[in-house]
Design an enzyme around this catalytic site. Sequence first.
Site, PDB file in Angstrom:
ATOM      1  N   HIS A 138      31.206  -5.737  14.038  1.00  0.00           N
ATOM      2  CA  HIS A 138      31.204  -4.340  13.571  1.00  0.00           C
ATOM      3  C   HIS A 138      32.169  -4.184  12.392  1.00  0.00           C
ATOM      4  O   HIS A 138      31.856  -3.532  11.397  1.00  0.00           O
ATOM      5  CB  HIS A 138      31.664  -3.378  14.679  1.00  0.00           C
ATOM      6  CG  HIS A 138      30.741  -3.261  15.849  1.00  0.00           C
ATOM      7  ND1 HIS A 138      31.163  -3.410  17.146  1.00  0.00           N
ATOM      8  CD2 HIS A 138      29.412  -2.990  15.914  1.00  0.00           C
ATOM      9  CE1 HIS A 138      30.138  -3.229  17.967  1.00  0.00           C
ATOM     10  NE2 HIS A 138      29.060  -2.973  17.248  1.00  0.00           N
TER      11      HIS A 138
ATOM     12  N   LYS B  77      24.829   6.612  29.938  1.00  0.00           N
ATOM     13  CA  LYS B  77      25.351   5.251  30.121  1.00  0.00           C
ATOM     14  C   LYS B  77      26.675   5.281  30.868  1.00  0.00           C
ATOM     15  O   LYS B  77      27.382   6.282  30.844  1.00  0.00           O
ATOM     16  CB  LYS B  77      25.588   4.617  28.739  1.00  0.00           C
ATOM     17  CG  LYS B  77      24.353   3.948  28.157  1.00  0.00           C
ATOM     18  CD  LYS B  77      24.776   3.110  26.958  1.00  0.00           C
ATOM     19  CE  LYS B  77      23.607   2.530  26.205  1.00  0.00           C
ATOM     20  NZ  LYS B  77      24.031   1.854  24.973  1.00  0.00           N
TER      21      LYS B  77
ATOM     22  N   ARG C 131      21.521  -8.479  12.970  1.00  0.00           N
ATOM     23  CA  ARG C 131      22.081  -9.829  13.134  1.00  0.00           C
ATOM     24  C   ARG C 131      20.991 -10.892  13.093  1.00  0.00           C
ATOM     25  O   ARG C 131      21.173 -11.958  12.540  1.00  0.00           O
ATOM     26  CB  ARG C 131      22.809  -9.928  14.482  1.00  0.00           C
ATOM     27  CG  ARG C 131      24.085  -9.133  14.552  1.00  0.00           C
ATOM     28  CD  ARG C 131      24.511  -8.934  15.978  1.00  0.00           C
ATOM     29  NE  ARG C 131      23.495  -8.177  16.711  1.00  0.00           N
ATOM     30  CZ  ARG C 131      23.636  -7.709  17.929  1.00  0.00           C
ATOM     31  NH1 ARG C 131      24.731  -7.938  18.595  1.00  0.00           N
ATOM     32  NH2 ARG C 131      22.677  -7.014  18.508  1.00  0.00           N
TER      33      ARG C 131
ATOM     34  N   SER D  84      28.743  -6.457  21.738  1.00  0.00           N
ATOM     35  CA  SER D  84      29.703  -5.808  22.651  1.00  0.00           C
ATOM     36  C   SER D  84      29.372  -6.177  24.092  1.00  0.00           C
ATOM     37  O   SER D  84      30.267  -6.381  24.915  1.00  0.00           O
ATOM     38  CB  SER D  84      29.634  -4.289  22.483  1.00  0.00           C
ATOM     39  OG  SER D  84      30.025  -3.925  21.195  1.00  0.00           O
TER      40      SER D  84
HETATM   41  O1  PNS Z   1      25.257   0.708  19.181  1.00  0.00           O
HETATM   42  P1  PNS Z   1      23.923   1.199  19.646  1.00  0.00           P
HETATM   43  O2  PNS Z   1      23.991   1.525  21.115  1.00  0.00           O
HETATM   44  O3  PNS Z   1      22.814   0.235  19.310  1.00  0.00           O
HETATM   45  O4  PNS Z   1      23.622   2.559  18.835  1.00  0.00           O
HETATM   46  C1  PNS Z   1      22.456   3.303  19.074  1.00  0.00           C
HETATM   47  C2  PNS Z   1      22.500   4.682  18.353  1.00  0.00           C
HETATM   48  C3  PNS Z   1      23.774   5.424  18.702  1.00  0.00           C
HETATM   49  C4  PNS Z   1      22.436   4.471  16.865  1.00  0.00           C
HETATM   50  C5  PNS Z   1      21.235   5.477  18.827  1.00  0.00           C
HETATM   51  O5  PNS Z   1      21.147   5.433  20.223  1.00  0.00           O
HETATM   52  C6  PNS Z   1      21.247   6.935  18.374  1.00  0.00           C
HETATM   53  O6  PNS Z   1      21.173   7.230  17.207  1.00  0.00           O
HETATM   54  N1  PNS Z   1      21.370   7.876  19.342  1.00  0.00           N
HETATM   55  C7  PNS Z   1      21.435   9.293  19.086  1.00  0.00           C
HETATM   56  C8  PNS Z   1      20.227  10.054  19.630  1.00  0.00           C
HETATM   57  C9  PNS Z   1      19.089  10.047  18.642  1.00  0.00           C
HETATM   58  O7  PNS Z   1      19.184  10.546  17.548  1.00  0.00           O
HETATM   59  N2  PNS Z   1      17.984   9.424  19.084  1.00  0.00           N
HETATM   60  C10 PNS Z   1      16.798   9.276  18.280  1.00  0.00           C
HETATM   61  C11 PNS Z   1      16.837   7.960  17.505  1.00  0.00           C
HETATM   62  S1  PNS Z   1      15.335   7.602  16.724  1.00  0.00           S
END
Ligand code: PNS
Length: 163
Positions: free
Chosen positions: A19, A43, A92, A130
């Site tokens: 990150h 979560k 990645r 993570s």
């Molecule tokens: O580190 P992660 O868990 O892969 O991040 C995922 C994240 C936070 C980018 C994604 O879950 C997100 O944007 N969540 C917010 C809710 C939202 O907007 N959902 C629609 C996405 S298309």
Amino acid sequence: MKGITAIYPGSFDPVTNGHLDLIERGAQLFERLVVSVLQNLEKSPLFTVAERVEMLREATSQWPNVEIDVFGGLLMDYARERKAKVILRGIRAISDYEYELQMALMNRKIEPHIETVFMMPAETYSYLSSRLVREIARLGGPVTGLVPAVVEEKLRAKVAGKQ
Ligand code: PNS
């Protein structure tokens, strides 16, 4: 990119050196980079949002144009609120691509004026996540070199506290 604010959203449970590699690249490219931790009530994370924010702040303090924030709800609503033009995400390996493509296209459908920009972390970090860091720490394995020192310390304390 002058005048462009980018948001780097994620769970960051915890922030890894992968990150940080991406944050450094993003900070060089954009005028302002907002690293934003998702407040996800579904979560059950290892670290609280406050702990994740604190570790991110400490690990990114050398970059003056990087801000740490928290968001909930729809990412596109938050990005509009923050007047961001770009969402930064790391890829990645090919295995990340499908999920990231789906999210990026859905986000574009919701808000066509905000672009998702993908960047690759250094290949040294291509295997790092993570989830694996949490697992290794829980099983007493070495996380040196995978996470910043502040995270290593907090992981050790967290795991010791759970025994
Ligand atoms: O580190 P992660 O868990 O892969 O991040 C995922 C994240 C936070 C980018 C994604 O879950 C997100 O944007 N969540 C917010 C809710 C939202 O907007 N959902 C629609 C996405 S298309």
